[in-house]
Design a protein around this motif. Structure first.
Motif, mmCIF file in Angstrom:
data_model
loop_
_atom_site.group_PDB
_atom_site.id
_atom_site.type_symbol
_atom_site.label_atom_id
_atom_site.label_comp_id
_atom_site.label_asym_id
_atom_site.label_seq_id
_atom_site.Cartn_x
_atom_site.Cartn_y
_atom_site.Cartn_z
ATOM 1 N N GLN A 9 2.233 11.932 -9.591
ATOM 2 C CA GLN A 9 1.721 13.299 -9.459
ATOM 3 C C GLN A 9 2.858 14.313 -9.577
ATOM 4 O OE1 GLN A 9 -0.395 13.355 -5.754
ATOM 5 N NE2 GLN A 9 -2.258 12.430 -6.612
ATOM 6 N N LEU A 10 3.977 14.027 -8.894
ATOM 7 C CA LEU A 10 5.132 14.917 -8.983
ATOM 8 C C LEU A 10 5.656 14.994 -10.411
ATOM 9 C CD1 LEU A 10 7.195 14.134 -5.748
ATOM 10 C CD2 LEU A 10 6.075 16.277 -6.345
ATOM 11 N N LEU A 11 5.707 13.836 -11.075
ATOM 12 C CA LEU A 11 6.164 13.806 -12.464
ATOM 13 C C LEU A 11 5.243 14.647 -13.348
ATOM 14 C CD1 LEU A 11 8.031 12.700 -14.680
ATOM 15 C CD2 LEU A 11 6.476 10.741 -14.855
ATOM 16 N N ALA A 12 3.936 14.472 -13.163
ATOM 17 C CA ALA A 12 2.975 15.249 -13.961
ATOM 18 C C ALA A 12 3.134 16.738 -13.675
ATOM 19 C CB ALA A 12 1.553 14.791 -13.654
ATOM 20 N N GLU A 13 3.334 17.088 -12.403
ATOM 21 C CA GLU A 13 3.507 18.506 -12.036
ATOM 22 C C GLU A 13 4.786 19.070 -12.651
ATOM 23 O OE1 GLU A 13 4.135 21.221 -8.027
ATOM 24 O OE2 GLU A 13 3.235 19.226 -7.839
ATOM 25 N N TYR A 14 5.869 18.317 -12.596
ATOM 26 C CA TYR A 14 7.127 18.790 -13.166
ATOM 27 C C TYR A 14 7.039 18.898 -14.691
ATOM 28 C CZ TYR A 14 9.532 18.624 -8.699
ATOM 29 O OH TYR A 14 9.923 18.857 -7.416
ATOM 30 N N GLN A 15 6.334 17.948 -15.308
ATOM 31 C CA GLN A 15 6.156 18.048 -16.759
ATOM 32 C C GLN A 15 5.326 19.279 -17.114
ATOM 33 O OE1 GLN A 15 4.482 14.236 -17.762
ATOM 34 N NE2 GLN A 15 6.494 13.312 -18.156
ATOM 35 N N ARG A 16 4.294 19.559 -16.335
ATOM 36 C CA ARG A 16 3.473 20.748 -16.563
ATOM 37 C C ARG A 16 4.320 22.011 -16.377
ATOM 38 N NH1 ARG A 16 1.323 24.069 -13.222
ATOM 39 N NH2 ARG A 16 1.614 22.713 -11.451
ATOM 40 N N LYS A 17 5.125 22.033 -15.310
ATOM 41 C CA LYS A 17 5.994 23.195 -15.069
ATOM 42 C C LYS A 17 7.019 23.351 -16.189
ATOM 43 C CE LYS A 17 5.667 23.521 -10.044
ATOM 44 N NZ LYS A 17 6.384 23.452 -8.770
ATOM 45 N N ARG A 18 7.540 22.232 -16.681
ATOM 46 C CA ARG A 18 8.503 22.283 -17.782
ATOM 47 C C ARG A 18 7.844 22.854 -19.026
ATOM 48 N NH1 ARG A 18 9.362 19.163 -22.038
ATOM 49 N NH2 ARG A 18 7.986 17.556 -21.242
ATOM 50 N N GLN A 19 6.629 22.394 -19.308
ATOM 51 C CA GLN A 19 5.910 22.910 -20.473
ATOM 52 C C GLN A 19 5.622 24.397 -20.319
ATOM 53 O OE1 GLN A 19 2.484 20.344 -20.691
ATOM 54 N NE2 GLN A 19 3.541 18.791 -21.920
ATOM 55 N N GLU A 20 5.247 24.815 -19.104
ATOM 56 C CA GLU A 20 5.005 26.240 -18.858
ATOM 57 C C GLU A 20 6.296 27.034 -19.050
ATOM 58 O OE1 GLU A 20 3.367 26.493 -14.941
ATOM 59 O OE2 GLU A 20 1.387 25.780 -15.562
ATOM 60 N N ALA A 21 7.406 26.487 -18.559
ATOM 61 C CA ALA A 21 8.691 27.173 -18.713
ATOM 62 C C ALA A 21 9.090 27.260 -20.181
ATOM 63 C CB ALA A 21 9.771 26.452 -17.901
ATOM 64 N N GLU A 22 8.855 26.167 -20.933
ATOM 65 C CA GLU A 22 9.169 26.193 -22.367
ATOM 66 C C GLU A 22 8.311 27.219 -23.084
ATOM 67 O OE1 GLU A 22 8.663 22.211 -23.781
ATOM 68 O OE2 GLU A 22 10.587 21.522 -22.968
ATOM 69 N N GLN A 23 7.021 27.278 -22.725
ATOM 70 C CA GLN A 23 6.119 28.251 -23.343
ATOM 71 C C GLN A 23 6.566 29.674 -23.005
ATOM 72 O OE1 GLN A 23 3.660 27.692 -25.512
ATOM 73 N NE2 GLN A 23 3.486 29.888 -25.718
ATOM 74 N N GLU A 24 6.939 29.871 -21.743
ATOM 75 C CA GLU A 24 7.410 31.197 -21.329
ATOM 76 C C GLU A 24 8.694 31.566 -22.070
ATOM 77 O OE1 GLU A 24 8.837 33.493 -17.247
ATOM 78 O OE2 GLU A 24 7.639 31.667 -17.090
ATOM 79 N N ALA A 25 9.582 30.592 -22.230
ATOM 80 C CA ALA A 25 10.824 30.846 -22.967
ATOM 81 C C ALA A 25 10.514 31.192 -24.423
ATOM 82 C CB ALA A 25 11.745 29.628 -22.892
ATOM 83 N N ASP B 251 0.836 -1.213 0.000
ATOM 84 C CA ASP B 251 0.000 0.000 0.000
ATOM 85 C C ASP B 251 0.868 1.259 0.000
ATOM 86 O OD1 ASP B 251 -2.296 -1.485 -0.038
ATOM 87 O OD2 ASP B 251 -2.675 -1.350 2.140
ATOM 88 N N GLU B 252 1.899 1.236 0.827
ATOM 89 C CA GLU B 252 2.811 2.392 0.900
ATOM 90 C C GLU B 252 3.532 2.585 -0.431
ATOM 91 O OE1 GLU B 252 6.677 3.897 3.452
ATOM 92 O OE2 GLU B 252 5.365 2.352 4.310
ATOM 93 N N ALA B 253 3.953 1.470 -1.045
ATOM 94 C CA ALA B 253 4.630 1.555 -2.336
ATOM 95 C C ALA B 253 3.669 2.099 -3.402
ATOM 96 C CB ALA B 253 5.156 0.177 -2.754
ATOM 97 N N ARG B 254 2.398 1.670 -3.351
ATOM 98 C CA ARG B 254 1.392 2.168 -4.293
ATOM 99 C C ARG B 254 1.190 3.676 -4.091
ATOM 100 N NH1 ARG B 254 -2.641 -1.103 -2.819
ATOM 101 N NH2 ARG B 254 -1.609 -2.910 -3.707
ATOM 102 N N LYS B 255 1.100 4.057 -2.810
ATOM 103 C CA LYS B 255 0.913 5.481 -2.494
ATOM 104 C C LYS B 255 2.127 6.299 -2.958
ATOM 105 C CE LYS B 255 -0.721 6.449 1.570
ATOM 106 N NZ LYS B 255 -0.795 6.703 3.025
ATOM 107 N N ARG C 270 4.130 5.494 -5.356
ATOM 108 C CA ARG C 270 4.103 5.512 -6.823
ATOM 109 C C ARG C 270 3.131 6.577 -7.319
ATOM 110 N NH1 ARG C 270 1.401 1.795 -10.970
ATOM 111 N NH2 ARG C 270 2.652 2.178 -12.832
ATOM 112 N N GLU C 271 1.957 6.664 -6.697
ATOM 113 C CA GLU C 271 0.984 7.682 -7.078
ATOM 114 C C GLU C 271 1.548 9.088 -6.846
ATOM 115 O OE1 GLU C 271 -2.501 6.736 -4.850
ATOM 116 O OE2 GLU C 271 -3.009 4.993 -6.093
ATOM 117 N N ASP C 272 2.205 9.261 -5.687
ATOM 118 C CA ASP C 272 2.828 10.565 -5.395
ATOM 119 C C ASP C 272 3.898 10.892 -6.434
ATOM 120 O OD1 ASP C 272 1.211 10.819 -3.186
ATOM 121 O OD2 ASP C 272 2.769 10.262 -1.729
ATOM 122 N N ALA C 273 4.684 9.881 -6.788
ATOM 123 C CA ALA C 273 5.737 10.096 -7.780
ATOM 124 C C ALA C 273 5.128 10.457 -9.133
ATOM 125 C CB ALA C 273 6.613 8.848 -7.903
#
Length: 159
Positions: free
Chosen positions: A54-70, A43-47, A49-52
């Motif tokens: 979410q973090l990956l999705a957030e970082y990808q979104r931030k990267r895309q925002e940074a690329e758009q801003e650039a 359960d902890e590993a699943r949790k 993994r889900e957190d990871a």
């Protein structure tokens, strides 16, 4: 009574002792505890993994925002550079036009001065020639009066 019988009796006594001390329940409890621990870890590993994810999705979104801003910054810089080039070209054209007009004015002034100098020289030569011709033919007093009158006439025409 052979040895097999005693081995069988020993086995039954051993199992009875195990049952009396509840060894199967302890083994079951240990296995259940281990299963619970494994389930909790899963359960902890699943949790995690889900957190990871979410973090990956957030970082990808931030990267895309940074690329758009650039890209926006690069686009704005290109636009600004184009405006600066256009403005510099306009200023250069204005400068060249002003310098050309100034040069044309100087040339026109120099031409006028040259024409005036030629006229003045021609007048001086004509006056000198007239004076020398008149001095031979007319006396000094009449020549001087005539000279003054022609000079005044020429000055009036020049102005």
């Amino acid at each position: 009574m052979d040895a097999t019988f005693w081995a069988f009796i020993s086995l039954i006594l051993f199992l009875a002792v195990l049952a009396y001390y509840k060894v199967p329940a302890m083994i079951n409890g240990a296995l259940d505890a281990r299963a619970d621990r494994i389930r909790n870890e899963l359960d902890e590993a699943r949790k995690l993994r889900e957190d990871a994810q979410q973090l990956l999705a957030e970082y990808q979104r931030k990267r895309q925002e940074a690329e758009q801003e650039a890209q926006d910054i690069v686009g704005a810089a290109k636009h600004e550079a184009e405006l600066i080039v256009k403005e510099a070209k306009e200023k250069t054209d204005e400068y060249v036009a002003r310098r050309t007009a100034l040069a044309e004015q100087k040339i026109a002034r120099a031409e006028q001065e040259a024409v005036n100098e030629v006229r003045a020289s021609a007048v001086d030569l004509a006056v000198e020639a007239a004076r020398s011709v008149l001095s031979d033919k007319v006396d000094a007093k009449t020549g001087g009066d005539l000279f003054k009158a022609s000079l005044q006439d020429l000055k009036a025409k020049l102005n």
